[in-house]
Design a protein around this motif. Structure first.
Motif, short mmCIF file in Angstrom:
data_model
loop_
_atom_site.label_atom_id
_atom_site.label_comp_id
_atom_site.label_asym_id
_atom_site.label_seq_id
_atom_site.Cartn_x
_atom_site.Cartn_y
_atom_site.Cartn_z
N GLU A 201 -4.61 19.85 -6.69
CA GLU A 201 -4.05 19.22 -5.52
C GLU A 201 -4.82 19.25 -4.26
OE1 GLU A 201 -0.40 21.96 -5.02
OE2 GLU A 201 -1.77 23.31 -3.69
N PRO A 202 -4.57 18.27 -3.49
CA PRO A 202 -5.38 18.11 -2.07
C PRO A 202 -4.96 19.28 -1.25
CG PRO A 202 -3.89 16.43 -2.15
CD PRO A 202 -3.80 16.97 -3.64
N VAL A 203 -5.64 19.51 -0.48
CA VAL A 203 -5.67 20.50 0.84
C VAL A 203 -5.50 19.81 2.04
CG1 VAL A 203 -6.54 22.48 2.42
CG2 VAL A 203 -7.04 22.19 -0.20
N PRO A 204 -4.37 19.35 2.68
CA PRO A 204 -4.01 18.44 3.78
C PRO A 204 -4.79 18.74 4.77
CG PRO A 204 -1.95 19.38 2.48
CD PRO A 204 -2.99 20.19 2.15
N MET A 205 -5.03 19.99 5.36
CA MET A 205 -5.76 20.29 6.50
C MET A 205 -7.21 19.65 6.49
SD MET A 205 -4.13 23.96 7.96
CE MET A 205 -5.46 23.74 9.25
N LYS A 206 -7.81 20.05 5.37
CA LYS A 206 -8.98 19.49 5.05
C LYS A 206 -9.25 17.95 4.99
CE LYS A 206 -13.53 20.93 4.22
NZ LYS A 206 -14.23 21.39 5.21
N LEU A 207 -8.19 17.49 4.41
CA LEU A 207 -8.31 15.95 4.21
C LEU A 207 -7.97 15.16 5.71
CD1 LEU A 207 -6.27 15.33 0.79
CD2 LEU A 207 -8.70 15.07 1.58
N ALA A 208 -7.47 15.78 6.45
CA ALA A 208 -7.12 15.27 7.82
C ALA A 208 -8.26 14.44 8.27
CB ALA A 208 -6.60 16.15 8.71
N ALA A 209 -9.39 14.76 8.45
CA ALA A 209 -10.62 14.21 8.96
C ALA A 209 -11.10 13.00 8.18
CB ALA A 209 -11.85 15.01 9.20
N ILE A 210 -10.92 13.01 7.02
CA ILE A 210 -11.25 11.86 5.95
C ILE A 210 -10.08 10.87 6.42
CG2 ILE A 210 -11.32 10.87 3.79
CD1 ILE A 210 -12.76 13.46 2.92
N LYS A 211 -8.80 11.20 6.34
CA LYS A 211 -7.71 10.40 6.81
C LYS A 211 -8.11 9.43 8.10
CE LYS A 211 -4.06 12.17 3.83
NZ LYS A 211 -2.69 12.93 3.81
N ALA A 212 -8.56 10.30 8.75
CA ALA A 212 -8.61 9.66 10.25
C ALA A 212 -9.63 8.67 10.29
CB ALA A 212 -9.05 11.02 11.23
N ALA A 213 -10.75 8.91 9.31
CA ALA A 213 -11.96 8.06 9.30
C ALA A 213 -11.35 6.78 8.72
CB ALA A 213 -13.01 8.62 8.44
N MET A 214 -10.59 6.88 7.74
CA MET A 214 -9.91 5.92 7.02
C MET A 214 -8.99 5.00 7.87
SD MET A 214 -9.97 7.11 3.12
CE MET A 214 -11.38 7.16 2.21
N ALA A 215 -8.21 5.77 8.62
CA ALA A 215 -6.99 5.18 9.41
C ALA A 215 -7.31 3.61 10.34
CB ALA A 215 -6.63 6.02 10.54
#
Length: 360
Positions: free
Chosen positions: A94-108
């Motif tokens: 399962e993904p770790v939401p807090m860690k994925l935040a930066a990657i999600k922001a880069a893709m936003a």
């Protein structure tokens, strides 16, 4: 329907796939990950938690390959392994939401721009587009699997391969199944990452995470003597080179290549390796024995030669030595303390070994 219109759509799909690959590669480099790592995170973001087997299926990887991806992501804190609540024998990734935040922001931003384009179409048009893309995804997956499992093409005209360099800062050439004749050289004459040409049976060639993998189907088959490969490497970035499965005759003209490592396993008959100036300590390994191996380097470059298994005859710069047995170490004066040097290790014995200086 006009064939030209169909071909135009197919070309557009290829451009989208290529640019998507560049985007994923850029995200991977930005966060210190590999392309496979980013693809796995995208799948988990899209589908939620999954077993390793399901993740391998969705990514088109083997279970062993996806396990290595999960290991890297877990170590970096992007995912965690947890027991399956319905079956304690299974493990869920399962993904770790807090860690994925930066990657999600880069893709936003990419997502927002995509959404603005999508809003130009009606619901009916989007339904057609969605259906088309879903079908194309299935076709792409099925054809990739079929190509992976297909037998080698018949001997005949030479085949050539190339791939764009993208945003890579370092690359690796992995020749996984050996060849009768193998020629590897550096070149600054093209913008591609590499160019490869093959005579005889055509191997599978794949670029993933900066590794160019070349592999013939099967090993030590009747077509071994027909396997000839000529690979040119872009000299704009550093390279690691590994050959698994041995070679009858190999020549490496790598004087212009920033070579960071070289390894050949499986034995060889003849090797001639022309090296440039090293960056740091550069290991050069021959594992499995050799008949005749010659290493050339620019004048003044430090080198250490480590022999394990003996040698029939050794030439080290201007010294010609007789046979050696067991373990031996030869080195230029000051090599052990030199910041930049080649460390040549020959394991499994050799008939003749030459390490010489040539004009820079």
């Amino acid at each position: 329907m006009d064939r030209d219109s169909i071909d135009s759509v197919i070309r557009s799909l290829r451009r989208v796939n290529l640019q998507g690959s560049f985007f994923g590669q850029t995200v991977a480099i930005r966060f210190g990950l590999s392309e496979s790592d980013v693809e796995a995170l995208e799948v988990l973001i899209d589908t939620g938690a999954a077993t390793a087997g399901r993740l391998a299926e969705l990514m088109g990887l083997t279970t062993g390959a996806v396990t290595r991806v999960i290991d890297r992501l877990e170590q970096a804190g992007y995912v965690r392994r947890v027991p399956d609540s319905t079956d304690r024998r299974r493990v869920i990734v399962e993904p770790v939401p807090m860690k994925l935040a930066a990657i999600k922001a880069a893709m936003a931003q990419f997502g927002e721009k995509s959404a603005s384009e999508i809003r130009r179409y009606s619901d009916a048009e989007l339904a057609v587009i969605d259906d088309f893309l879903t079908r194309m995804a299935e076709i792409t997956r099925d054809e990739a699997n079929a190509l992976r499992d297909a037998p080698d093409r018949e001997s005949g005209a030479p085949s050539e391969y190339a791939a764009p360099i993208g945003g890579l800062g370092r690359a690796r050439l992995l020749f996984k199944s050996g060849a009768n004749e193998l020629f590897v050289r550096g070149s600054a004459d093209f913008d591609d990452l590499y160019r490869a040409k093959f005579d005889g049976p055509v191997p599978q060639v794949r670029l993933r995470d900066g590794t160019v993998t070349i592999q013939y189907k099967g090993r030590w088959q009747w077509d071994w003597r027909d396997r000839r490969a000529d690979v040119s490497l872009n000299t704009a970035i550093p390279w690691d080179v590994e050959v698994v499965g041995g070679s009858s005759k190999m020549q490496g003209k790598l004087a212009s290549v920033d070579l960071r490592s070289f390894e050949l396993t499986g034995g060889l008959d003849q090797l001639r390796l022309t090296l440039g100036r090293p960056t740091g300590v550069v290991p050069i390994r021959l594992i499995g024995g050799s008949n005749n191996a010659r290493f050339e380097r620019p004048a003044g470059v430090h080198v250490q030669l480590k022999l394990s298994g003996g040698a029939g005859g050794v030439e080290f710069d201007r010294q010609k030595l007789g046979g050696t047995g067991g373990h031996s170490l030869l080195e230029t004066t000051g090599a052990a303390e030199a910041t930049d040097r080649f460390v040549i290790e020959v394991t499994g014995g050799a008939n003749r070994i030459a390490v010489v200086e040539v004009g820079d």
